[in-house]
Motif scaffolding. Structure first.
Motif, PDB file in Angstrom:
ATOM      1  N   ARG A  79      37.470  73.842  42.935  1.00 39.96           N
ATOM      2  CA  ARG A  79      38.799  73.866  43.529  1.00 39.96           C
ATOM      3  C   ARG A  79      39.713  72.906  42.793  1.00 39.96           C
ATOM      4  NH1 ARG A  79      40.319  75.114  49.098  1.00 39.96           N
ATOM      5  NH2 ARG A  79      42.062  73.877  49.854  1.00 39.96           N
ATOM      6  N   THR A  96      32.870  79.322  61.843  1.00 41.28           N
ATOM      7  CA  THR A  96      34.040  79.181  62.719  1.00 41.28           C
ATOM      8  C   THR A  96      34.421  80.595  63.147  1.00 41.28           C
ATOM      9  OG1 THR A  96      35.978  79.479  61.277  1.00 41.28           O
ATOM     10  CG2 THR A  96      34.852  77.332  61.156  1.00 41.28           C
ATOM     11  N   GLU A 108      41.446  83.723  57.822  1.00 42.87           N
ATOM     12  CA  GLU A 108      41.671  82.292  57.948  1.00 42.87           C
ATOM     13  C   GLU A 108      42.755  82.006  58.983  1.00 42.87           C
ATOM     14  OE1 GLU A 108      41.612  84.015  55.232  1.00 42.87           O
ATOM     15  OE2 GLU A 108      40.299  83.083  53.755  1.00 42.87           O
ATOM     16  N   ALA A 160      46.542  68.634  57.254  1.00 42.46           N
ATOM     17  CA  ALA A 160      46.335  69.868  58.024  1.00 42.46           C
ATOM     18  C   ALA A 160      45.156  69.658  58.968  1.00 42.46           C
ATOM     19  CB  ALA A 160      46.064  71.032  57.076  1.00 42.46           C
ATOM     20  N   ARG A 169      42.791  71.175  62.496  1.00 39.05           N
ATOM     21  CA  ARG A 169      42.517  72.341  63.344  1.00 39.05           C
ATOM     22  C   ARG A 169      41.271  72.123  64.189  1.00 39.05           C
ATOM     23  NH1 ARG A 169      40.357  77.643  63.463  1.00 39.05           N
ATOM     24  NH2 ARG A 169      38.650  78.014  62.002  1.00 39.05           N
ATOM     25  N   HIS A 171      38.791  69.284  60.434  1.00 38.00           N
ATOM     26  CA  HIS A 171      38.375  69.940  61.679  1.00 38.00           C
ATOM     27  C   HIS A 171      37.764  68.917  62.625  1.00 38.00           C
ATOM     28  CE1 HIS A 171      38.388  72.982  58.530  1.00 38.00           C
ATOM     29  NE2 HIS A 171      38.371  73.947  59.427  1.00 38.00           N
ATOM     30  N   VAL A 183      36.599  82.080  59.317  1.00 40.31           N
ATOM     31  CA  VAL A 183      35.678  82.326  58.200  1.00 40.31           C
ATOM     32  C   VAL A 183      34.722  81.126  58.155  1.00 40.31           C
ATOM     33  CG1 VAL A 183      37.437  83.586  56.877  1.00 40.31           C
ATOM     34  CG2 VAL A 183      37.134  81.137  56.457  1.00 40.31           C
ATOM     35  N   TYR A 184      33.635  81.215  57.386  1.00 38.94           N
ATOM     36  CA  TYR A 184      32.749  80.052  57.235  1.00 38.94           C
ATOM     37  C   TYR A 184      33.469  78.988  56.411  1.00 38.94           C
ATOM     38  CZ  TYR A 184      28.562  81.837  59.486  1.00 38.94           C
ATOM     39  OH  TYR A 184      27.669  82.261  60.435  1.00 38.94           O
ATOM     40  N   GLY A 185      33.262  77.720  56.799  1.00 41.71           N
ATOM     41  CA  GLY A 185      33.855  76.608  56.070  1.00 41.71           C
ATOM     42  C   GLY A 185      32.791  75.847  55.302  1.00 41.71           C
ATOM     43  N   VAL A 211      50.127  71.379  60.310  1.00 42.35           N
ATOM     44  CA  VAL A 211      50.388  70.379  59.270  1.00 42.35           C
ATOM     45  C   VAL A 211      51.346  69.343  59.858  1.00 42.35           C
ATOM     46  CG1 VAL A 211      51.428  69.960  56.995  1.00 42.35           C
ATOM     47  CG2 VAL A 211      49.925  71.937  57.342  1.00 42.35           C
ATOM     48  N   PRO A 214      49.914  74.438  48.518  1.00 48.50           N
ATOM     49  CA  PRO A 214      49.486  74.614  47.136  1.00 48.50           C
ATOM     50  C   PRO A 214      48.327  75.588  46.985  1.00 48.50           C
ATOM     51  CG  PRO A 214      49.350  72.306  47.829  1.00 48.50           C
ATOM     52  CD  PRO A 214      49.751  73.086  49.020  1.00 48.50           C
ATOM     53  N   LEU A 244      53.315  78.385  57.023  1.00 50.98           N
ATOM     54  CA  LEU A 244      52.884  78.195  55.634  1.00 50.98           C
ATOM     55  C   LEU A 244      51.870  79.251  55.192  1.00 50.98           C
ATOM     56  CD1 LEU A 244      52.440  74.318  55.331  1.00 50.98           C
ATOM     57  CD2 LEU A 244      54.474  75.700  54.936  1.00 50.98           C
ATOM     58  N   PRO A 256      37.208  73.626  53.496  1.00 53.52           N
ATOM     59  CA  PRO A 256      37.892  74.826  53.024  1.00 53.52           C
ATOM     60  C   PRO A 256      37.010  76.029  53.315  1.00 53.52           C
ATOM     61  CG  PRO A 256      36.740  73.815  51.199  1.00 53.52           C
ATOM     62  CD  PRO A 256      36.425  72.979  52.432  1.00 53.52           C
ATOM     63  N   SER A 257      37.502  77.235  53.086  1.00 55.23           N
ATOM     64  CA  SER A 257      36.641  78.404  53.220  1.00 55.23           C
ATOM     65  C   SER A 257      35.477  78.267  52.232  1.00 55.23           C
ATOM     66  CB  SER A 257      37.432  79.680  52.959  1.00 55.23           C
ATOM     67  OG  SER A 257      38.126  79.602  51.731  1.00 55.23           O
TER      68      SER A 257
HETATM   69  O1  TXA Z   1      40.471  79.314  59.004  1.00 55.00           O
HETATM   70  C1  TXA Z   1      40.591  78.404  58.190  1.00 55.00           C
HETATM   71  O2  TXA Z   1      41.652  77.748  58.070  1.00 55.00           O
HETATM   72  C2  TXA Z   1      39.386  78.083  57.299  1.00 55.00           C
HETATM   73  C3  TXA Z   1      38.261  77.581  58.183  1.00 55.00           C
HETATM   74  C4  TXA Z   1      37.053  77.144  57.394  1.00 55.00           C
HETATM   75  O3  TXA Z   1      38.732  76.558  59.013  1.00 55.00           O
HETATM   76  N1  TXA Z   1      39.715  77.150  56.275  1.00 55.00           N
HETATM   77  C5  TXA Z   1      40.494  77.478  55.200  1.00 55.00           C
HETATM   78  O4  TXA Z   1      40.636  76.456  54.267  1.00 55.00           O
HETATM   79  O5  TXA Z   1      41.020  78.560  55.060  1.00 55.00           O
HETATM   80  P1  TXA Z   1      41.175  76.699  52.777  1.00 55.00           P
HETATM   81  O6  TXA Z   1      40.979  75.396  52.082  1.00 55.00           O
HETATM   82  O7  TXA Z   1      40.543  77.889  52.184  1.00 55.00           O
HETATM   83  O8  TXA Z   1      42.715  76.909  52.989  1.00 55.00           O
HETATM   84  C6  TXA Z   1      43.495  75.831  53.453  1.00 55.00           C
HETATM   85  C7  TXA Z   1      44.923  76.004  53.065  1.00 55.00           C
HETATM   86  C8  TXA Z   1      45.161  75.863  51.588  1.00 55.00           C
HETATM   87  O9  TXA Z   1      46.065  76.879  51.193  1.00 55.00           O
HETATM   88  C9  TXA Z   1      45.809  74.484  51.468  1.00 55.00           C
HETATM   89  O10 TXA Z   1      46.694  74.396  50.374  1.00 55.00           O
HETATM   90  C10 TXA Z   1      46.545  74.389  52.776  1.00 55.00           C
HETATM   91  O11 TXA Z   1      45.659  74.949  53.706  1.00 55.00           O
HETATM   92  N2  TXA Z   1      46.777  72.997  53.160  1.00 55.00           N
HETATM   93  C11 TXA Z   1      45.869  72.039  53.442  1.00 55.00           C
HETATM   94  N3  TXA Z   1      46.458  70.860  53.693  1.00 55.00           N
HETATM   95  C12 TXA Z   1      47.786  71.058  53.591  1.00 55.00           C
HETATM   96  C13 TXA Z   1      48.938  70.236  53.734  1.00 55.00           C
HETATM   97  N4  TXA Z   1      48.843  68.938  54.026  1.00 55.00           N
HETATM   98  N5  TXA Z   1      50.146  70.804  53.551  1.00 55.00           N
HETATM   99  C14 TXA Z   1      50.250  72.122  53.246  1.00 55.00           C
HETATM  100  N6  TXA Z   1      49.218  72.956  53.081  1.00 55.00           N
HETATM  101  C15 TXA Z   1      47.995  72.436  53.248  1.00 55.00           C
END
Ligand code: TXA
Ligand code: MG
Length: 321
Positions: free
Chosen positions: A48, A23, A170, A109, A111, A57, A26-28, A90, A216, A184, A132-133
């Motif tokens: 995790r 992306t 991110e 969430a 995107r 996504h 970062v890479y997902g 979100v 979280p 957030l 996620p990342s």
């Molecule tokens: O740039 C990005 O957002 C990357 C690329 C791969 O898209 N993804 C990423 O995912 O950073 P991750 O899982 O590393 O971080 C996602 C964050 C986490 O802190 C999670 O708690 C939050 O998003 N999150 C996800 N769903 C949520 C929700 N329903 N409410 C609040 N926070 C949420």
């Protein structure tokens, strides 16, 4: 296995395997967002915690609407301006979204990432990708296919190589669950850009408390190298002049401590560009971790533009007092 063919990626994802995707941020580490079996593999591969929800996504917000998830007007305004791009919304979840994606929350969430290969892949799939990342929980986010391959290797189906990530941080996460838009997570789109577009201030009180239950995943220690990382001025951390064992990370050459050996000195942007510094940050953290230094001293950037999000990541990378 590193691949470049999206048809192979599609077949693997349809068989509920994990595929790392490029992306702009970062890479997902992606899986079929409608399959509990596939999503469970993400949590397992990353180590995790199961209370930490995932981002879904897809290639457009119309697709999300077809799955029952719609954006309120303010969010739509931002989406029109900045999506595809480094912003995550979100919003209220729909029935169709598995609880495993949202970790049981009533919100989800979403995107639309800005990468040509991944947009094509997402358009060809009948489901969104939970991603996620693509790093083990707590470690540094990957900005190249090689970073992912080194960490996961055979544990996942494949890494789709789309080159180095252009933004490098991110996505910025913003909640539209209440009347008031709430930030957030700081990320690849600056608060200034968001507030200018909305014509109003965004609530940022959720950012202050690291343990806040709304995001979280924003734990206070994250993005951490193995070598202990400290914030500030190298002089403050030198005992008996041990500069030869210290690496420094800083924004521009002006902040470099001249006692640090050149091979251990990492400047994020020679010209003082925030976007260049963001793009290089995670690769520089990895390089500083691998350079043989016993400690890493990171000097914070000005609290403006993407400097805020870079500082956020450096603070989380640091050893807590
Ligand atoms: O740039 C990005 O957002 C990357 C690329 C791969 O898209 N993804 C990423 O995912 O950073 P991750 O899982 O590393 O971080 C996602 C964050 C986490 O802190 C999670 O708690 C939050 O998003 N999150 C996800 N769903 C949520 C929700 N329903 N409410 C609040 N926070 C949420
Ligand atoms: Mg992450």
């Amino acid at each position: 296995m590193i691949i470049t063919d999206i048809h192979i990626a599609k077949r693997l994802l349809e068989a509920n395997a994990l595929v790392a995707i490029p992306t702009e941020t970062v890479y997902g580490l992606a899986a079929n967002g409608f399959s509990g079996e596939a999503i469970a593999k993400i949590y397992q591969a990353k180590n995790r915690p199961s209370f930490n929800p995932l981002i879904l996504h897809s290639n457009s917000f119309e697709r999300f609407a077809s799955w029952g998830i719609s954006l309120p007007p303010q969010a739509l305004k931002l989406a029109v301006m900045f999506s595809p791009g480094p912003i995550t919304f979100v919003v209220k979840k729909s029935e169709q979204i598995p609880d495993l994606v949202t970790a049981g929350h009533s919100t989800v969430a979403i995107r639309v990432p800005n990468h040509p290969l991944t947009l094509q892949l997402l358009a060809d799939l009948d489901f969104p990708l939970a991603a996620p990342s693509a790093n083990k929980s707590g470690s540094i986010s990957p900005t190249t296919a090689q970073h992912v391959e080194v960490q996961f290797g055979d544990e996942i189906g494949a890494v789709l190589d789309g080159g180095p990530c252009q933004i490098g941080l991110e996505s910025t996460i913003i909640s539209f669950v209440d009347e008031q838009a709430r930030l957030l997570r700081l990320g690849g789109l600056s608060i200034e850009a968001i507030e200018n577009a909305l014509g109003s201030k965004v609530d940022n009180t959720m950012l202050i408390n690291n343990e806040n239950p709304q995001a979280p995943g924003m734990l206070s220690r994250h993005y951490a190298p193995v070598t202990p990382l400290f914030l500030g001025d190298p002089n403050a951390y030198a005992h008996e002049n041990d500069f030869a064992e210290m690496a420094q990370i800083c924004f521009t050459p002006a902040e470099l401590n001249t006692k640090i050996p050149a091979s251990l000195a990492f400047v994020l942007s020679e010209s003082g560009s925030y976007s260049e510094a963001a793009q290089r940050l995670f690769a520089v953290l990895r390089a500083a971790d691998a350079c043989g230094a016993k400690k890493i001293i990171a000097t914070l950037l000005p609290e403006a533009d993407l400097g805020r999000a870079i500082n956020d990541r450096l603070r989380r990378a640091a050893v807590k007092a």
